[in-house]
Design an enzyme around this catalytic site. Structure first.
Site, PDB file in Angstrom:
ATOM      1  N   TYR A 108      -9.839   3.351  14.706  1.00  0.00           N
ATOM      2  CA  TYR A 108      -8.864   3.750  13.678  1.00  0.00           C
ATOM      3  C   TYR A 108      -8.835   5.270  13.540  1.00  0.00           C
ATOM      4  O   TYR A 108      -7.769   5.889  13.529  1.00  0.00           O
ATOM      5  CB  TYR A 108      -9.211   3.093  12.347  1.00  0.00           C
ATOM      6  CG  TYR A 108      -8.383   3.584  11.180  1.00  0.00           C
ATOM      7  CD1 TYR A 108      -7.111   3.067  10.952  1.00  0.00           C
ATOM      8  CD2 TYR A 108      -8.877   4.561  10.314  1.00  0.00           C
ATOM      9  CE1 TYR A 108      -6.347   3.518   9.883  1.00  0.00           C
ATOM     10  CE2 TYR A 108      -8.123   5.015   9.245  1.00  0.00           C
ATOM     11  CZ  TYR A 108      -6.858   4.488   9.031  1.00  0.00           C
ATOM     12  OH  TYR A 108      -6.106   4.939   7.973  1.00  0.00           O
TER      13      TYR A 108
ATOM     14  N   ASP B 189       5.518  -9.581   5.922  1.00  0.00           N
ATOM     15  CA  ASP B 189       5.664  -9.713   4.474  1.00  0.00           C
ATOM     16  C   ASP B 189       6.975  -9.092   3.984  1.00  0.00           C
ATOM     17  O   ASP B 189       6.989  -8.009   3.399  1.00  0.00           O
ATOM     18  CB  ASP B 189       4.460  -9.051   3.788  1.00  0.00           C
ATOM     19  CG  ASP B 189       4.492  -9.188   2.276  1.00  0.00           C
ATOM     20  OD1 ASP B 189       5.290  -9.993   1.760  1.00  0.00           O
ATOM     21  OD2 ASP B 189       3.711  -8.482   1.607  1.00  0.00           O
TER      22      ASP B 189
ATOM     23  N   ASP C 292       4.422  -5.323  19.915  1.00  0.00           N
ATOM     24  CA  ASP C 292       5.440  -5.615  20.928  1.00  0.00           C
ATOM     25  C   ASP C 292       6.371  -4.415  21.037  1.00  0.00           C
ATOM     26  O   ASP C 292       7.163  -4.150  20.124  1.00  0.00           O
ATOM     27  CB  ASP C 292       6.199  -6.878  20.513  1.00  0.00           C
ATOM     28  CG  ASP C 292       7.255  -7.307  21.513  1.00  0.00           C
ATOM     29  OD1 ASP C 292       7.664  -6.490  22.361  1.00  0.00           O
ATOM     30  OD2 ASP C 292       7.709  -8.463  21.418  1.00  0.00           O
TER      31      ASP C 292
ATOM     32  N   GLY D 292       0.781  -1.218   0.000  1.00  0.00           N
ATOM     33  CA  GLY D 292       0.000   0.000   0.000  1.00  0.00           C
ATOM     34  C   GLY D 292       0.818   1.275   0.000  1.00  0.00           C
ATOM     35  O   GLY D 292       1.794   1.417  -0.746  1.00  0.00           O
ATOM     36  N   ILE D 293       0.412   2.226   0.836  1.00  0.00           N
ATOM     37  CA  ILE D 293       1.075   3.523   0.894  1.00  0.00           C
ATOM     38  C   ILE D 293       2.537   3.373   1.291  1.00  0.00           C
ATOM     39  O   ILE D 293       3.419   4.024   0.724  1.00  0.00           O
ATOM     40  CB  ILE D 293       0.335   4.455   1.873  1.00  0.00           C
ATOM     41  CG1 ILE D 293      -1.041   4.829   1.301  1.00  0.00           C
ATOM     42  CG2 ILE D 293       1.148   5.710   2.158  1.00  0.00           C
ATOM     43  CD1 ILE D 293      -1.918   5.607   2.259  1.00  0.00           C
TER      44      ILE D 293
ATOM     45  N   ASN E 210       4.312   5.360   9.177  1.00  0.00           N
ATOM     46  CA  ASN E 210       3.249   4.952   8.264  1.00  0.00           C
ATOM     47  C   ASN E 210       2.423   3.763   8.747  1.00  0.00           C
ATOM     48  O   ASN E 210       1.203   3.737   8.563  1.00  0.00           O
ATOM     49  CB  ASN E 210       3.858   4.623   6.895  1.00  0.00           C
ATOM     50  CG  ASN E 210       2.880   3.910   5.999  1.00  0.00           C
ATOM     51  OD1 ASN E 210       1.916   4.484   5.497  1.00  0.00           O
ATOM     52  ND2 ASN E 210       3.102   2.610   5.815  1.00  0.00           N
ATOM     53  N   ALA E 211       3.044   2.762   9.337  1.00  0.00           N
ATOM     54  CA  ALA E 211       2.357   1.500   9.629  1.00  0.00           C
ATOM     55  C   ALA E 211       1.117   1.714  10.497  1.00  0.00           C
ATOM     56  O   ALA E 211       1.137   2.468  11.467  1.00  0.00           O
ATOM     57  CB  ALA E 211       3.307   0.536  10.328  1.00  0.00           C
TER      58      ALA E 211
END
Length: 255
Positions: free
Chosen positions: A160, A40, A65, A17-18, A89-90
């Site tokens: 979110y 990933d 964590d 994605g971004i 970003n995450a």
């Protein structure tokens, strides 16, 4: 024109994605890119496939964590001895935390969302600020969301939206508190971007066609638009833009 040839940039969530688009743009601009991934690695490697091995480094961490999160920063910083730019970003978006959820589900969604989207970024922003102060300069770019300003249309994702408002406020605080110290901090607030997350969200709102019909340009934001903007911000060229929230939504939400 700008170049990132002398910059080392840490990007979280760089495998899709971004985040993947940001990593690709940074690499194309000449940066040494530290690409964080959760599970990933192949996706992160694909994002930087055209970047020479000497200019890319991959770091793994489960952002649930905090110890792993701290270790990830240590790894990233050790690679070249410094980090010039941190791209926050995450993030995750969970779907079952609406007002009608039972207490256990509501609490679980908020706990996980805050862990990944707020507490881990807070640790990394703190590390970034300390590091940038020690080296007398640095750039923080946070990927927030237009949801932080306007809320979400699906209340199942209220956690979110709240988390994106939290990281926006953190970044604005860094900008204001350390403007005289050479720290630059920017917030990017995307609208509907062509990512798996947005596609999944659209499915909860009646499908892509229904979402697209509400957009001024009649199209979703390409992730590359975000990547190119972040690469420019990472250059530090626009110093007096520090503290700004940059809306990227094709004129669908104008403040």
């Amino acid at each position: 024109m700008f170049s990132l040839e002398k910059k080392t940039v840490l990007v979280t969530g760089a495998s899709k994605g971004i985040g993947a688009a940001i990593a690709t743009a940074l690499g194309a601009a000449g940066a040494h890119v530290v690409a964080h991934y959760g599970h990933d690695r192949a996706g992160a490697e694909q994002a930087l496939a055209s970047v020479p091995a000497s200019r890319k480094h991959f770091v793994q961490a489960d952002l649930h964590d905090l110890a792993a999160t701290e270790a990830m920063w240590d790894d990233a910083q050790a690679w070249r001895g410094r980090i010039d730019v941190y791209v926050n970003n995450a993030a995750i978006m969970l779907w079952h935390g609406g007002f009608e959820a039972d207490d256990a589900t509501w609490d679980a969604v908020w706990e996980e969302t805050l862990a990944v989207n707020v507490l881990a970024p807070a640790r990394l922003i703190r590390r970034a600020v300390k590091h940038f102060l020690a080296q007398e300069g640095g750039v923080l770019v946070t990927i927030s969301s237009w949801a932080a300003q306007r809320g979400v249309t699906n209340p199942d994702t209220i956690a979110y939206a709240a988390s994106k408002a939290a990281v926006r406020s953190m970044t604005q605080t860094v900008a204001r508190a350390h403007a005289r110290d050479g720290l630059l901090a920017y917030v990017v607030a995307p609208g509907v971007v062509r990512t798996q997350m947005s596609e999944a969200f659209a499915a909860t709102q009646g499908g892509e066609d229904k979402i697209t019909a509400t957009l001024a340009m009649g199209e979703w934001v390409p992730p590359e638009d975000i990547g190119n903007l972040v690469a420019f911000l990472a250059s530090g060229t626009a110093r007096h833009l520090s503290g700004a929230t940059l809306d990227v939504n094709g004129a669908s939400y104008v403040r």
